[in-house]
Design an enzyme around this catalytic site. Structure first.
Site, PDB file in Angstrom:
ATOM      1  CG  ASP A 288      50.656 -74.035  84.551  1.00 44.21           C
ATOM      2  OD1 ASP A 288      50.266 -72.876  84.785  1.00 44.21           O
ATOM      3  OD2 ASP A 288      50.817 -74.894  85.436  1.00 44.21           O
ATOM      4  CG  ASP A 289      53.285 -76.721  80.644  1.00 44.57           C
ATOM      5  OD1 ASP A 289      53.664 -76.398  81.775  1.00 44.57           O
ATOM      6  OD2 ASP A 289      52.816 -77.849  80.377  1.00 44.57           O
TER       7      ASP A 289
ATOM      8  CG  HIS B 204      55.313 -73.801  85.069  1.00 41.80           C
ATOM      9  ND1 HIS B 204      54.894 -74.235  86.307  1.00 41.80           N
ATOM     10  CD2 HIS B 204      54.885 -74.765  84.192  1.00 41.80           C
ATOM     11  CE1 HIS B 204      54.253 -75.391  86.193  1.00 41.80           C
ATOM     12  NE2 HIS B 204      54.251 -75.736  84.916  1.00 41.80           N
TER      13      HIS B 204
ATOM     14  CG  HIS C 190      57.339 -78.761  83.214  1.00 38.16           C
ATOM     15  ND1 HIS C 190      56.978 -79.950  83.815  1.00 38.16           N
ATOM     16  CD2 HIS C 190      56.232 -77.983  83.244  1.00 38.16           C
ATOM     17  CE1 HIS C 190      55.713 -79.902  84.183  1.00 38.16           C
ATOM     18  NE2 HIS C 190      55.236 -78.705  83.851  1.00 38.16           N
TER      19      HIS C 190
ATOM     20  CG  HIS D 217      48.501 -77.251  80.716  1.00 43.38           C
ATOM     21  ND1 HIS D 217      47.498 -77.878  81.437  1.00 43.38           N
ATOM     22  CD2 HIS D 217      49.634 -77.380  81.448  1.00 43.38           C
ATOM     23  CE1 HIS D 217      48.005 -78.372  82.556  1.00 43.38           C
ATOM     24  NE2 HIS D 217      49.294 -78.083  82.587  1.00 43.38           N
TER      25      HIS D 217
END
Length: 280
Positions: free
Chosen positions: A102-103, A153, A157, A247
């Site tokens: 993620d991210d 995503h 965020h 991540h």
């Protein structure tokens, strides 16, 4: 992340550090969870008793309307059935696991993760944030060209449950647009930041042609617990159909890179396939 578990203001740090619902129309090769869930599973929910035992004896194209550059896409209310829980565990994959990151993308860590995945000829899922994907479109393309799945995503965020419907639409819609521009294909999976889901995110995600994906095993790598701890968490959660959350951006992810190099060959040596879910 809930356990994608940072706070909304943390998105500003990404730039410093870096210096789907349409179930009626599409089948997914995974069980369709029932019921309602607002947050994703608790950290380190183990799918097996540990890799020493778990690896030995393991328990048992929809394409949205083109988006215009100058205005957000128009959304209609998603027609039923719309999912009320994200996918967390994919038992229909058999003796396989799904690795997710993620991210990102991040120019320091994403290429190193891609190199390790390429070395072992496996595919993973990358849930990118729109503001990062927009800045590093070449990395988004590289992810897709290696055969990995690029998921949505959100753009910044945020905690989606605090947004209006218009806010959710903007976060998901803009990110899908950037992914499509970079890869030529709109995303078909999305993940709520912090693992915080609500009706708006399920409905709007569905309207964009995306399925919601959570996780089974949270490595908590964002806390930088050490590569050994990350490896142990993956080992303890290893099981058929498990989805692992890690991540590739949002801070120092060198531990995540090192841990992947250790646990990935272990999983393969113990008979796990590392794959990604496909919609059909």
């Amino acid at each position: 992340m809930k356990n994608d578990q940072r706070f909304p203001g943390r998105r500003a740090l990404l730039r410093l550090a870096a210096g789907l619902g349409t179930a009626g129309a599409v089948r997914v090769i995974a069980a369709d969870p029932a019921g309602t869930q607002v947050r994703s599973p608790a950290p380190e929910r183990a799918g097996a008793a540990g890799l020493s035992s778990a690896l030995g004896e393991v328990p048992s194209s929809y394409r949205p309307a083109p988006m215009t550059a100058g205005a957000p896409p128009h959304f209609r209310p998603a027609v039923p059935p719309v999912r009320t829980r994200p996918f967390e565990h994919l038992p229909e994959l058999g003796r396989a696991m799904v690795l997710t990151f993620d991210d990102g993308p991040d120019p320091r860590y994403t290429p190193r993760i891609l190199a390790t995945l390429r070395e072992h000829d496996v595919r993973a899922m990358f849930f990118v944030c729109g503001e990062m994907a927009d800045e590093y479109r070449d990395l988004v393309r590289a992810i897709a060209e290696d055969g990995h799945t690029v998921g949505n995503h959100s753009w910044t965020h945020p905690l989606v449950t605090r947004l209006s419907r218009a806010g959710v639409r903007d976060e998901l819609g803009r990110t899908s647009e950037v992914i499509e521009k970079a890869t030529g294909t709109p995303p078909v999976w999305y993940r709520a930041p912090y693992g915080a889901w609500n009706r708006n995110s399920f409905e709007i995600g569905a309207d964009l042609g995306m399925e919601p994906m959570a996780w089974t095993v949270d490595t908590l790598d964002w806390t930088e617990p050490g590569a050994g701890t990350i490896v142990r968490r993956v080992r303890s959660g290893a099981a058929p159909g498990a989805v692992v959350l890690s991540h590739d951006a949002g801070g120092d992810r060198s531990q995540s890179v090192s841990a992947l190099r250790r646990y990935l060959p272990e999983l393969l040596d113990h008979g796990y396939r590392i794959t990604v879910p496909r919609r059909r």
